[in-house]
Design a protein around this motif. Structure first.
Motif, PDB file in Angstrom:
ATOM      1  N   GLY A  62       0.661  31.808   7.438  1.00 26.90           N
ATOM      2  CA  GLY A  62      -0.745  31.996   7.774  1.00 26.90           C
ATOM      3  C   GLY A  62      -1.004  31.701   9.240  1.00 26.90           C
ATOM      4  O   GLY A  62      -1.823  32.357   9.890  1.00 26.90           O
ATOM      5  N   THR A  63      -0.314  30.692   9.763  1.00 25.84           N
ATOM      6  CA  THR A  63      -0.470  30.342  11.178  1.00 25.84           C
ATOM      7  C   THR A  63      -0.140  31.542  12.059  1.00 25.84           C
ATOM      8  O   THR A  63      -0.879  31.887  12.984  1.00 25.84           O
ATOM      9  N   TYR A  89     -10.048  25.495   9.077  1.00 22.57           N
ATOM     10  CA  TYR A  89      -8.629  25.354   9.421  1.00 22.57           C
ATOM     11  C   TYR A  89      -7.990  26.733   9.374  1.00 22.57           C
ATOM     12  O   TYR A  89      -8.140  27.454   8.379  1.00 22.57           O
ATOM     13  N   HIS A  90      -7.302  27.096  10.433  1.00 18.17           N
ATOM     14  CA  HIS A  90      -6.688  28.428  10.488  1.00 18.17           C
ATOM     15  C   HIS A  90      -5.221  28.363  10.870  1.00 18.17           C
ATOM     16  O   HIS A  90      -4.683  29.327  11.415  1.00 18.17           O
ATOM     17  N   GLY A  91      -4.580  27.209  10.631  1.00 22.96           N
ATOM     18  CA  GLY A  91      -3.166  27.083  10.968  1.00 22.96           C
ATOM     19  C   GLY A  91      -2.975  26.175  12.165  1.00 22.96           C
ATOM     20  O   GLY A  91      -3.931  25.612  12.705  1.00 22.96           O
ATOM     21  N   GLU A 158     -13.187  31.598   7.807  1.00 23.29           N
ATOM     22  CA  GLU A 158     -12.702  31.575   6.431  1.00 23.29           C
ATOM     23  C   GLU A 158     -13.940  31.817   5.564  1.00 23.29           C
ATOM     24  O   GLU A 158     -14.881  31.005   5.593  1.00 23.29           O
ATOM     25  N   ASN A 163     -11.142  24.390   3.387  1.00 24.48           N
ATOM     26  CA  ASN A 163     -10.421  23.237   3.930  1.00 24.48           C
ATOM     27  C   ASN A 163     -11.353  22.053   4.139  1.00 24.48           C
ATOM     28  O   ASN A 163     -10.994  21.066   4.787  1.00 24.48           O
ATOM     29  N   ASP A 191     -10.174  34.946   7.851  1.00 27.19           N
ATOM     30  CA  ASP A 191      -8.972  34.208   7.480  1.00 27.19           C
ATOM     31  C   ASP A 191      -8.936  34.169   5.958  1.00 27.19           C
ATOM     32  O   ASP A 191      -9.610  33.358   5.322  1.00 27.19           O
ATOM     33  N   VAL A 193      -6.210  33.594   4.223  1.00 26.18           N
ATOM     34  CA  VAL A 193      -4.948  32.960   3.838  1.00 26.18           C
ATOM     35  C   VAL A 193      -5.080  32.302   2.459  1.00 26.18           C
ATOM     36  O   VAL A 193      -4.176  32.386   1.630  1.00 26.18           O
ATOM     37  N   LYS A 194      -6.229  31.673   2.200  1.00 32.58           N
ATOM     38  CA  LYS A 194      -6.440  31.082   0.873  1.00 32.58           C
ATOM     39  C   LYS A 194      -7.186  32.023  -0.074  1.00 32.58           C
ATOM     40  O   LYS A 194      -6.935  32.019  -1.271  1.00 32.58           O
ATOM     41  N   LYS A 219       0.143  32.719   1.961  1.00 33.03           N
ATOM     42  CA  LYS A 219       0.129  31.972   0.696  1.00 33.03           C
ATOM     43  C   LYS A 219       0.370  32.859  -0.535  1.00 33.03           C
ATOM     44  O   LYS A 219       1.471  33.337  -0.739  1.00 33.03           O
TER      45      LYS A 219
END
Ligand SMILES: Cc1ncc(COP(=O)(O)O)c(C=O)c1O
Length: 400
Positions: A62-63, A89-91, A158, A163, A191, A193-194, A219
């Motif tokens: 994700g980072t 939080y984005h990495g 996000e 987070n 974002d 990622v989640k 993820k």
């Protein structure tokens, strides 16, 4: 029983038999070529379908996905600054390791949050390039964008702040972020990622019906192996092949003239699109997290939230249970949390007591109040009910 699911990686559950079989087959047939494999195409097509994207690039985390998406936004617009939301939080790259959970004394005014480093070793120049806005405050966001008119390359958000527990967007917030990004010529980066392939088949993009320019993924798309991707609008993503000529007819956006004469945005990585991750992604998305998996995931998540909320109400705990799709938690504060500044009012001692009470009885939650449970396709209603019953015992004992 695992409910943390590796910080939300495992919507497919642990070692799903279909995943194990696909990986065994792949391992026996070559694990690394640094050339695209057929699965890269299949996975890219699947992500395009799910996220309404034209082009997809793969990375390993994700980072990397958010780092590369931000570089694409800078290359596309020719601007240097980005905007992120406080508490997001984005990495772990420098652009975004800023104002994640800043201490009260340094976070600045609510309507003009300071850019606070979340790590030592952060160059001051990076802090100056990352502008911070409060989540769920469209008026303030508009004002901050006005103050930086013509400077912001991209807005990264996000869609649900996962987070800092579970903080959903207020109705209309994401739509307004979309409008403001367009009005200010900034690339909108979700974002995911989640949220991606977890909140819904097409992630938060589908769930909220708001289309970003780029969606960052990682993820759960790999079922449990390292993977990352970013998927987006053709005009934006194609700067990886070539920065459009700003003089060319039909190019409406003010594109960059790159110092030093670079003609494209670099996107690199030895293991990008490696055969193992691609095989894992294809089987996870085409055979496990298929569209028909989501109703049951959502039903189990609702059951868990309703059960925990009933216990909270019965024993008068200061908190509330919340989920968005298959992800949720108990927020140990009576008032609804709408952004990071509300989140720091959470009762940390109560959270710790609940975590250890449940862990000691075989129910493993994420190891911090900033994370949340994820229900997977391998959870069962019986497991959900045991989780609820154990949480109820906790609430009862606490109430004395
Ligand atoms: C929303 C979000 N973005 C990006 C990342 C970074 O992903 P990775 O740990 O794969 O680099 C995370 C990790 O938790 C995340 O939650």
């Amino acid at each position: 029983m695992h409910f943390d699911m590796a910080f939300g990686v495992l919507a497919a559950g642990h070692s799903h038999p279909l995943l194990a079989e696909a990986l065994q087959r792949r391992v026996a047939n070559g694990t690394c070529y640094t050339f695209p494999v057929e699965d890269s195409i299949l996975l890219a097509e699947e992500l395009k379908r799910r996220f309404g994207a034209d082009l997809v690039r793969f990375s390993n985390s994700g980072t990397e996905a958010t780092m590369d998406a931000i570089r694409v936004a800078r290359g596309f617009t020719g601007r240097e600054k980005i905007l992120k939301f406080e508490g997001g939080y984005h990495g772990h790259h420098d652009d975004v390791l800023i104002s994640i959970q800043p201490p009260r004394e340094s976070m600045g005014r609510p309507d003009a949050p300071d850019s606070v480093p979340a790590t030592a070793g952060m160059p001051a120049s990076r802090l100056a390039e990352t502008i911070v806005a409060p989540f769920n405050e469209p008026e303030i966001l508009g004002g901050i964008l006005d103050d930086h008119r013509g400077e912001i390359a991209g807005i990264i958000v996000e869609p649900v702040q996962f987070n800092i527990g579970v903080v959903p967007p207020k109705p209309g917030f994401l739509e307004r972020v979309r409008e403001l990004a367009t009005a200010h010529g900034a690339v909108l980066i979700f974002d995911e990622v989640k949220t991606g392939v977890v909140l819904a088949y097409g992630g938060a993009t589908e769930y909220f019906g708001v289309q970003p320019d780029i969606a960052c993924l990682a993820k759960s798309i790999g079922g449990g192996v390292p993977i990352g991707a970013f998927a987006g609008r053709g005009e934006v993503m194609s700067v990886i092949e070539r920065i459009p000529d700003r003089e060319a007819p039909g190019v409406g956006v003010e594109h960059s003239t790159i110092p030093g004469g670079a003609t494209r945005v670099a996107h690199l990585g030895t293991f990008n699109g490696n055969p193992l991750s691609m095989a894992a992604g294809v089987v996870t998305l085409t055979r496990i997290l298929t569209r028909d998996a989501y109703p049951q995931l959502n039903a189990m998540a609702e059951r868990l939230t309703a059960g925990c909320q009933a216990a909270i109400d019965e024993f008068g705990l200061p908190g509330y249970a919340i989920n968005v799709g298959p992800k949720g938690c108990v927020m140990f504060t009576p008032a609804r949390v709408t952004n990071y500044r509300d989140f720091i009012g959470l009762d940390g001692e109560l959270w710790s007591a609940a975590f250890f009470y449940l862990a000691n009885r075989g129910i493993l939650l994420p190891p911090g109040p900033d994370d949340q449970w994820t229900v997977s396709v391998q959870h069962t209603n019986e497991e959900i009910d045991r989780h609820v019953a154990t949480f109820r015992e906790f609430a009862q004992e606490l109430a004395g």
